[in-house]
Design a protein around this motif. Structure first.
Motif, mmCIF file in Angstrom:
data_model
loop_
_atom_site.group_PDB
_atom_site.id
_atom_site.type_symbol
_atom_site.label_atom_id
_atom_site.label_comp_id
_atom_site.label_asym_id
_atom_site.label_seq_id
_atom_site.Cartn_x
_atom_site.Cartn_y
_atom_site.Cartn_z
ATOM 1 N N CYS A 64 -36.308 1.622 15.204
ATOM 2 C CA CYS A 64 -35.216 2.546 14.914
ATOM 3 C C CYS A 64 -35.802 3.948 14.772
ATOM 4 O O CYS A 64 -36.570 4.201 13.848
ATOM 5 C CB CYS A 64 -34.498 2.136 13.639
ATOM 6 S SG CYS A 64 -33.150 3.254 13.144
ATOM 7 N N PRO A 65 -35.504 4.837 15.710
ATOM 8 C CA PRO A 65 -34.666 4.621 16.900
ATOM 9 C C PRO A 65 -35.424 3.868 17.988
ATOM 10 O O PRO A 65 -36.655 3.752 17.935
ATOM 11 C CB PRO A 65 -34.344 6.057 17.342
ATOM 12 C CG PRO A 65 -35.546 6.833 16.909
ATOM 13 C CD PRO A 65 -35.981 6.225 15.602
ATOM 14 N N GLU A 66 -34.705 3.353 18.981
ATOM 15 C CA GLU A 66 -35.334 2.680 20.114
ATOM 16 C C GLU A 66 -35.834 3.725 21.105
ATOM 17 O O GLU A 66 -35.083 4.574 21.565
ATOM 18 C CB GLU A 66 -34.339 1.747 20.805
ATOM 19 C CG GLU A 66 -33.933 0.550 19.963
ATOM 20 C CD GLU A 66 -33.054 -0.399 20.743
ATOM 21 O OE1 GLU A 66 -32.530 0.021 21.789
ATOM 22 O OE2 GLU A 66 -32.875 -1.557 20.322
ATOM 23 N N THR A 67 -37.103 3.663 21.426
ATOM 24 C CA THR A 67 -37.710 4.617 22.358
ATOM 25 C C THR A 67 -38.125 3.902 23.632
ATOM 26 O O THR A 67 -38.928 2.963 23.589
ATOM 27 C CB THR A 67 -38.935 5.304 21.717
ATOM 28 O OG1 THR A 67 -38.530 5.986 20.531
ATOM 29 C CG2 THR A 67 -39.545 6.306 22.692
ATOM 30 N N TRP A 68 -37.569 4.324 24.741
ATOM 31 C CA TRP A 68 -37.927 3.795 26.051
ATOM 32 C C TRP A 68 -38.842 4.790 26.747
ATOM 33 O O TRP A 68 -38.541 5.978 26.807
ATOM 34 C CB TRP A 68 -36.684 3.553 26.906
ATOM 35 C CG TRP A 68 -35.770 2.483 26.362
ATOM 36 C CD1 TRP A 68 -34.942 2.566 25.296
ATOM 37 C CD2 TRP A 68 -35.621 1.162 26.880
ATOM 38 N NE1 TRP A 68 -34.267 1.387 25.085
ATOM 39 C CE2 TRP A 68 -34.663 0.496 26.059
ATOM 40 C CE3 TRP A 68 -36.188 0.468 27.950
ATOM 41 C CZ2 TRP A 68 -34.276 -0.816 26.292
ATOM 42 C CZ3 TRP A 68 -35.800 -0.844 28.185
ATOM 43 C CH2 TRP A 68 -34.858 -1.473 27.359
ATOM 44 N N THR A 69 -39.955 4.318 27.278
ATOM 45 C CA THR A 69 -40.899 5.182 27.986
ATOM 46 C C THR A 69 -40.873 4.845 29.470
ATOM 47 O O THR A 69 -41.076 3.688 29.856
ATOM 48 C CB THR A 69 -42.327 5.002 27.444
ATOM 49 O OG1 THR A 69 -42.329 5.245 26.033
ATOM 50 C CG2 THR A 69 -43.288 5.968 28.130
ATOM 51 N N VAL A 70 -40.596 5.843 30.287
ATOM 52 C CA VAL A 70 -40.486 5.650 31.737
ATOM 53 C C VAL A 70 -41.522 6.536 32.427
ATOM 54 O O VAL A 70 -41.641 7.729 32.121
ATOM 55 C CB VAL A 70 -39.073 6.003 32.245
ATOM 56 C CG1 VAL A 70 -38.987 5.797 33.754
ATOM 57 C CG2 VAL A 70 -38.022 5.153 31.518
#
Length: 214
Positions: A64-70
């Motif tokens: 929390c928070p959700e972190t997306w790495t692209v």
């Protein structure tokens, strides 16, 4: 939260005020966020035949928070081979395939390049002994445009009874666009206006491709 309607009593749930709560409470109800993905359209940017790989790292469970790495990385396809062919015994002015083909695996624009070498032995008086090489599209049965190269050109006339050995090299290269999987090879040719030649050979010491555009 407590409300009433027509004599009945209802209890409205309270929203968790934590910043990770994506819901928003309004007078007309709950608002649920949505994600809008935008790009260039129309186009051909969506395909399995890409020169860019996308890596996605998912968030830790319960974060929390959700972190997306692209991330993205260039991964153009490429390949190389080599081969040699003797032209001795083959007809003059006839293209002969050099062993060692390349397969362009998918649609796109490719940089083709072949380090080609040629040799010929001239026996006695010879006029215009020529060795050439080119790239050839086996799949389409067509010459790769602008790829023909002259490796050996000897226009003089040696004295009778004298043997001359000639050798030359060049880079047969071109930018080439294909619509799908395509087989490419190197071809060699010998020519003479008059006289006797022998030992003709064409070799591709390094024949390679690299995709440069989709």
């Amino acid at each position: 939260m407590v409300g009433s309607c027509c004599g009945s009593v209802r209890v409205l749930p309270r929203l968790d005020p934590a910043p990770c709560n994506a819901l928003t409470q309004t007078a007309s109800g709950l608002l649920v966020p949505r994600t809008a993905v935008q790009g260039i359209a129309p186009g051909t940017a969506v395909s399995a035949e890409r020169s860019v790989d996308i890596d996605v790292q998912t968030p830790t469970v319960g974060a929390c928070p959700e972190t997306w790495t692209v991330g993205a990385r260039l991964t153009p396809v490429s390949g190389q081979t080599s081969g040699a062919a003797s032209l001795q015994g083959s007809p003059f002015d006839t293209w002969v395939a050099v062993p060692g083909t390349l397969v362009l695996p998918e649609a796109g624009v490719y940089e083709l390049d072949a380090d080609v070498q040629g040799g010929v032995i001239m026996v006695g008086s010879v006029v215009n002994a020529i060795i050439q090489a080119r790239l050839f599209n086996v799949t389409a049965n067509a010459v790769v445009p602008l790829s023909a190269r002259t490796l050996v050109l000897f226009a003089a006339t040696p004295a009778a009874g004298v043997t001359h050995t000639l050798h030359g090299n060049a880079s047969a290269a071109a930018l080439y666009q294909v619509a799908g999987p395509t087989t490419i090879r190197v071809e060699g040719l010998k020519h003479v206006d008059s006289g006797t030649t022998t030992g003709e050979v064409v070799a591709a010491t390094n024949f390679r491709f690299k995709k440069v555009a989709d």
